[in-house]
Write an enzyme that holds these catalytic residues in place. Structure first.
Site, PDB file in Angstrom:
ATOM      1  N   ASP A  93       0.888  -1.309  -0.024  1.00 30.87           N
ATOM      2  CA  ASP A  93       0.008  -0.020   0.042  1.00 30.87           C
ATOM      3  C   ASP A  93       0.976   1.267   0.110  1.00 30.87           C
ATOM      4  O   ASP A  93       2.129   1.229   0.222  1.00 30.87           O
ATOM      5  CB  ASP A  93      -1.022  -0.206   1.211  1.00 30.87           C
ATOM      6  CG  ASP A  93      -0.221   0.087   2.592  1.00 30.87           C
ATOM      7  OD1 ASP A  93       0.832  -0.422   2.890  1.00 30.87           O
ATOM      8  OD2 ASP A  93      -0.688   0.706   3.434  1.00 30.87           O
ATOM      9  N   GLU A 157       0.058  -0.790   6.049  1.00 31.37           N
ATOM     10  CA  GLU A 157       1.108  -0.460   6.814  1.00 31.37           C
ATOM     11  C   GLU A 157       1.080   1.394   6.773  1.00 31.37           C
ATOM     12  O   GLU A 157       0.964   1.683   8.019  1.00 31.37           O
ATOM     13  CB  GLU A 157       2.511  -0.442   6.287  1.00 31.37           C
ATOM     14  CG  GLU A 157       3.608  -0.466   7.011  1.00 31.37           C
ATOM     15  CD  GLU A 157       4.187   1.306   7.321  1.00 31.37           C
ATOM     16  OE1 GLU A 157       4.853   1.681   8.175  1.00 31.37           O
ATOM     17  OE2 GLU A 157       3.716   1.877   6.420  1.00 31.37           O
ATOM     18  N   ARG A 332       6.465  11.169  18.279  1.00 34.30           N
ATOM     19  CA  ARG A 332       7.143  10.085  18.054  1.00 34.30           C
ATOM     20  C   ARG A 332       7.871   9.575  19.382  1.00 34.30           C
ATOM     21  O   ARG A 332       8.557  10.433  19.976  1.00 34.30           O
ATOM     22  CB  ARG A 332       8.145  10.348  16.970  1.00 34.30           C
ATOM     23  CG  ARG A 332       7.738  10.940  15.821  1.00 34.30           C
ATOM     24  CD  ARG A 332       7.405   9.689  14.595  1.00 34.30           C
ATOM     25  NE  ARG A 332       6.714  10.331  13.642  1.00 34.30           N
ATOM     26  CZ  ARG A 332       6.351   9.558  12.547  1.00 34.30           C
ATOM     27  NH1 ARG A 332       6.642   8.133  12.576  1.00 34.30           N
ATOM     28  NH2 ARG A 332       5.615   9.943  11.413  1.00 34.30           N
ATOM     29  N   SER A 403       8.557   5.348  11.649  1.00 32.87           N
ATOM     30  CA  SER A 403       7.999   4.377  12.640  1.00 32.87           C
ATOM     31  C   SER A 403       7.495   2.896  11.655  1.00 32.87           C
ATOM     32  O   SER A 403       6.943   3.551  10.640  1.00 32.87           O
ATOM     33  CB  SER A 403       6.823   4.726  13.270  1.00 32.87           C
ATOM     34  OG  SER A 403       7.005   5.941  14.056  1.00 32.87           O
TER      35      SER A 403
END
Ligand code: BES
Ligand code: MN
Ligand code: MN
Length: 462
Positions: A93, A157, A332, A403
């Site tokens: 994706d 993802e 993050r 990430s």
């Protein structure tokens, strides 16, 4: 077309180079945007395409596994159960291509310019996981496979991998392996190959601030009634102090501080601050005080507004004191922060700083845990040897700010570390208009991955 067994891998890659690129182009033409339901059929078409290619590369089997969302493609080739097994993970994706008008060529019509392939997903992650399918073909048609191969390529993802999470938990036997390899990160540069050993976690949420029950005339009411946009800006600004440290109480409590030695190790990676600023068109940087830029990017947690809106944003002027204001915020995270805990801390704090006159809502989106990969493993040694052979240099270990939440899940559920064998560059502009992937990186990546299989077969169990 395919050469016969016995040819060496490098010349096989060389003689099939153009076909590899053409095939990648076919995949890049499929707009497999997972976030937008308008592309649902295209996402499935991409999955079917990947399945076909895994089979064509010589796998014993490859299937689509249905989920509540987009399908997972799983394929394998087990040459000998006594050999070590490599599990490959990637995602077919892509991010939405908006804003389309900022692309120099259409995002789903790949073109080559300056030896780079331009298209959405070129580097993230189609061009990168496809190297693994080609490495499978290469090994199959030359030396034979030195290890068993399992491949799991997902389609969610970019939207948080929620269904893959469930799939992994329910299929531990199927996914049993000795190492996981992921090509979905970047290297320092083609002169300084590197292997990522740290990924950040993520807490992503949306906030809504409501003032008056309707939009008001900004002259008639302004000055007396709390303006939700002004208020939201003030609240957001207060989340960082003058040293760019995050002010949410408890935010840093679980942050693992690195030893001086570890910090020295990180500092070995080359970094040119002037070139960095120049490339971004900024005249200064604004990271957390007391840490180098590489540390800010790799080992320190951060908070950023990703979008903010409300009120009148159309053409010309409209005098209005809006009823609502919104923002999307990402944090993050680094070891040993937990994204559920951080989301809860944010929510509590953000509600507590809301002044009189507004109501605040916090809506959590997806999250993920940070991950660190040890460098004293057979997988890391195999990666180092593969780079040494293909690039004539041992790779530098680096920590990235991006990430891939599934990496921490693999550690937890499968007890396996992932080797982050990424061949992208920061200049690939992933998630941005004009995303690209270097042809050199694509071809060299196929070679390096093929060598990884060879070296892992050799070092495993030693
Ligand atoms: N491939 C990226 C992650 C990445 C990029 C890691 C560059 C290291 C260097 C991945 O596709 C991605 O974009 N991840 C998202 C998180 C996900 C939960 C949406 C991210 O990092 O924003
Ligand atoms: Mn990716
Ligand atoms: Mn991405």
């Amino acid at each position: 077309m395919n050469q016969t067994k016995g040819t060496d891998t490098k010349s096989y890659i060389e003689s099939n180079r153009q076909r590899f690129i053409d095939e990648l182009f076919d995949l890049l033409r499929i707009p497999s945007v997972s976030a937008d339901s308008k592309f649902k059929a295209d996402v499935r078409r991409a999955a079917e395409w990947v399945r076909e290619k895994i089979l064509e590369a010589g796998a014993d089997s490859a299937e689509l596994h249905e989920t509540k969302g987009h399908p997972i493609v799983y394929g394998e080739k087990i040459v000998d159960p006594s050999l070590p097994t490599i599990l490959i993970y990637g995602h077919y994706d892509v991010q939405p291509a908006d804003p389309y008008e900022l692309w120099d060529s259409p995002p789903f019509e790949p073109v080559v310019k300056d030896q780079k392939i331009f298209a959405r997903g070129a580097a993230d992650d189609k061009g990168q996981f496809y190297m693994h399918i080609k490495a499978l073909e290469v090994l199959n048609n030359t030396t034979g496979l030195p290890c068993n191969v399992k491949m799991m390529i997902e389609g969610e993802e970019e939207v948080g991998s929620e269904n893959l999470d469930i799939f992994v938990k329910n299929n531990k036997e199927l996914l049993k392996a000795d190492v996981i390899v992921v090509s979905d990160t970047s290297m320092i540069s083609n002169e300084h190959p590197s292997v990522t050993v740290g990924l950040k976690g993520l807490s992503y949420l949306e906030v809504e601030v409501t003032g008056p029950n309707r939009d008001l005339h900004s002259g008639t009411y302004g000055g007396a009634v709390a303006n939700p946009i002004n208020t939201l800006c003030r609240m957001i600004a207060s989340l960082q102090d003058e040293n760019n440290r995050i002010t949410i109480p408890g935010f840093y409590d679980k942050v693992a501080e690195l030893t001086l030695e570890e910090r020295k190790e990180l500092a070995k990676a080359p970094f040119d601050e002037e070139a960095y600023k120049k490339e971004l068109g900024v005249d200064g940087l604004a990271g957390e005080k007391g840490y180098t830029i590489l540390e800010q990017l790799g080992i320190r947690p951060t908070l950023d507004v990703n979008g903010i809106w409300g009120g009148y944003t159309g053409e010309g002027a409209k005098t209005v004191l809006p009823s609502k204001a919104y923002a999307k915020i990402s944090m993050r995270l680094v070891p040993d922060q937990d994204h559920h805990e951080i989301t809860a801390l944010f929510e509590k704090h953000f509600m507590s700083i809301a002044p009189e006159g507004v109501k605040v809502k916090v809506k959590p989106h997806h999250g993920g845990q940070p991950a660190v990969v040890p460098t004293d493993s057979p997988g890391f040694e195999a990666a180092s040897r593969a780079f040494e052979e293909a690039w004539n240099k041992r790779p530098v270990p680096t920590r990235d700010g991006g990430s891939i939440p599934i990496v921490a899940l693999f550690q937890k559920e499968l007890g396996l570390d992932s080797i982050l064998l990424g061949f992208g560059l920061n200049s690939d502009a992933i998630h941005s208009p004009n995303e690209s992937y270097g042809i050199f990186n694509f071809i060299k990546g196929i070679e390096t991955i093929s060598l990884f299989h060879k070296h892992f077969g050799e070092v495993h169990g030693k």
